[in-house]
Write a protein that holds these residues in place. Structure first.
Motif, short mmCIF file in Angstrom:
data_model
loop_
_atom_site.label_atom_id
_atom_site.label_comp_id
_atom_site.label_asym_id
_atom_site.label_seq_id
_atom_site.Cartn_x
_atom_site.Cartn_y
_atom_site.Cartn_z
N GLY A 282 0.78 -1.22 0.00
CA GLY A 282 0.00 0.00 0.00
C GLY A 282 0.82 1.27 0.00
N ARG A 283 0.10 2.34 -0.35
CA ARG A 283 0.65 3.69 -0.27
C ARG A 283 -0.51 4.64 -0.01
NH1 ARG A 283 1.96 2.93 -6.16
NH2 ARG A 283 0.06 3.52 -7.23
N SER A 284 -0.23 5.68 0.72
CA SER A 284 -1.25 6.67 1.06
C SER A 284 -1.55 7.56 -0.13
CB SER A 284 -0.75 7.55 2.22
OG SER A 284 -0.38 6.75 3.32
N THR A 285 -2.81 7.98 -0.23
CA THR A 285 -3.20 8.91 -1.29
C THR A 285 -3.18 10.33 -0.73
OG1 THR A 285 -5.54 8.86 -0.75
CG2 THR A 285 -4.74 7.17 -2.29
N GLU A 286 -3.35 11.28 -1.60
CA GLU A 286 -3.39 12.68 -1.18
C GLU A 286 -4.56 12.92 -0.23
OE1 GLU A 286 -1.98 16.31 -0.55
OE2 GLU A 286 -0.97 14.77 -1.74
N GLN B 175 -4.65 14.75 3.63
CA GLN B 175 -5.52 15.89 3.92
C GLN B 175 -6.31 15.70 5.21
OE1 GLN B 175 -5.42 18.74 2.19
NE2 GLN B 175 -3.82 17.79 0.96
N LEU B 176 -6.41 14.45 5.69
CA LEU B 176 -7.15 14.19 6.92
C LEU B 176 -6.36 14.67 8.13
CD1 LEU B 176 -8.43 10.54 6.43
CD2 LEU B 176 -9.77 12.64 6.27
N PRO B 177 -7.02 15.25 9.13
CA PRO B 177 -6.34 15.55 10.39
C PRO B 177 -5.84 14.25 11.03
CG PRO B 177 -8.51 16.59 10.32
CD PRO B 177 -8.41 15.67 9.13
N GLN B 178 -4.81 14.32 11.81
CA GLN B 178 -4.22 13.13 12.42
C GLN B 178 -5.24 12.35 13.25
OE1 GLN B 178 -0.57 13.76 14.54
NE2 GLN B 178 -0.30 11.62 14.98
N GLU B 179 -6.13 13.05 13.94
CA GLU B 179 -7.15 12.36 14.74
C GLU B 179 -8.07 11.53 13.85
OE1 GLU B 179 -6.87 15.85 14.84
OE2 GLU B 179 -5.43 15.76 16.49
N TYR C 117 -8.36 6.54 0.45
CA TYR C 117 -7.23 6.95 1.28
C TYR C 117 -5.97 6.12 1.07
CZ TYR C 117 -11.05 9.34 3.54
OH TYR C 117 -12.15 10.12 3.77
N MET C 118 -6.15 4.90 0.59
CA MET C 118 -5.01 4.02 0.37
C MET C 118 -5.10 3.38 -0.99
SD MET C 118 -2.98 3.96 2.98
CE MET C 118 -3.23 5.12 4.33
N ASP C 119 -4.03 3.47 -1.74
CA ASP C 119 -3.90 2.76 -3.00
C ASP C 119 -3.17 1.47 -2.68
OD1 ASP C 119 -3.89 2.19 -5.71
OD2 ASP C 119 -2.13 3.41 -6.12
N SER C 120 -3.66 0.35 -3.17
CA SER C 120 -3.03 -0.92 -2.80
C SER C 120 -3.14 -1.94 -3.92
CB SER C 120 -3.67 -1.48 -1.53
OG SER C 120 -5.02 -1.83 -1.76
#
Length: 99
Positions: free
Chosen positions: A10-14, A18-22, A84-87
């Motif tokens: 996996g890898r994170s998307t943009e 953009q999401l807050p850490q919480e 949120y995740m490309d996999s």
């Protein structure tokens, strides 16, 4: 039926960045809950950023059967996890080699 193993990379998307850490932490909790609900378990999650620029992390999950894998996929889709995740994933069963 033999357990089914899922190797995912996996890898994170943009959208993730953009999401807050919480919210990221909340989403990770929901993803874990989806795995539990489907009857799967995480065997390992690894950092690979030092050796693979395209797929900076990967993991292996174990499911009791193919239906559990399909249920997990459905639950992740309901969470819009693909936003949120490309996999990429590979499914398999244990290969027992002769002695």
């Amino acid at each position: 039926m033999a357990p089914v193993y899922k190797l995912w990379q996996g890898r994170s998307t943009e959208a993730w960045y953009q999401l807050p850490q919480e919210e990221q932490q909340r989403m990770l909790g929901l993803v874990q809950q989806a795995l539990d609900t489907a009857g799967g378990k995480e065997l390992v999650i690894c950092s690979a950023a030092w050796s693979n620029e395209r797929w900076p992390f990967f993991g292996v999950e174990e499911f009791p059967d193919l239906e559990a894998v399909q249920r997990h996929t459905q639950l992740l889709a309901e969470l819009t996890w693909g936003r949120y995740m490309d996999s990429r994933t590979t499914l398999g069963t244990q290969l027992v080699l002769p002695d």
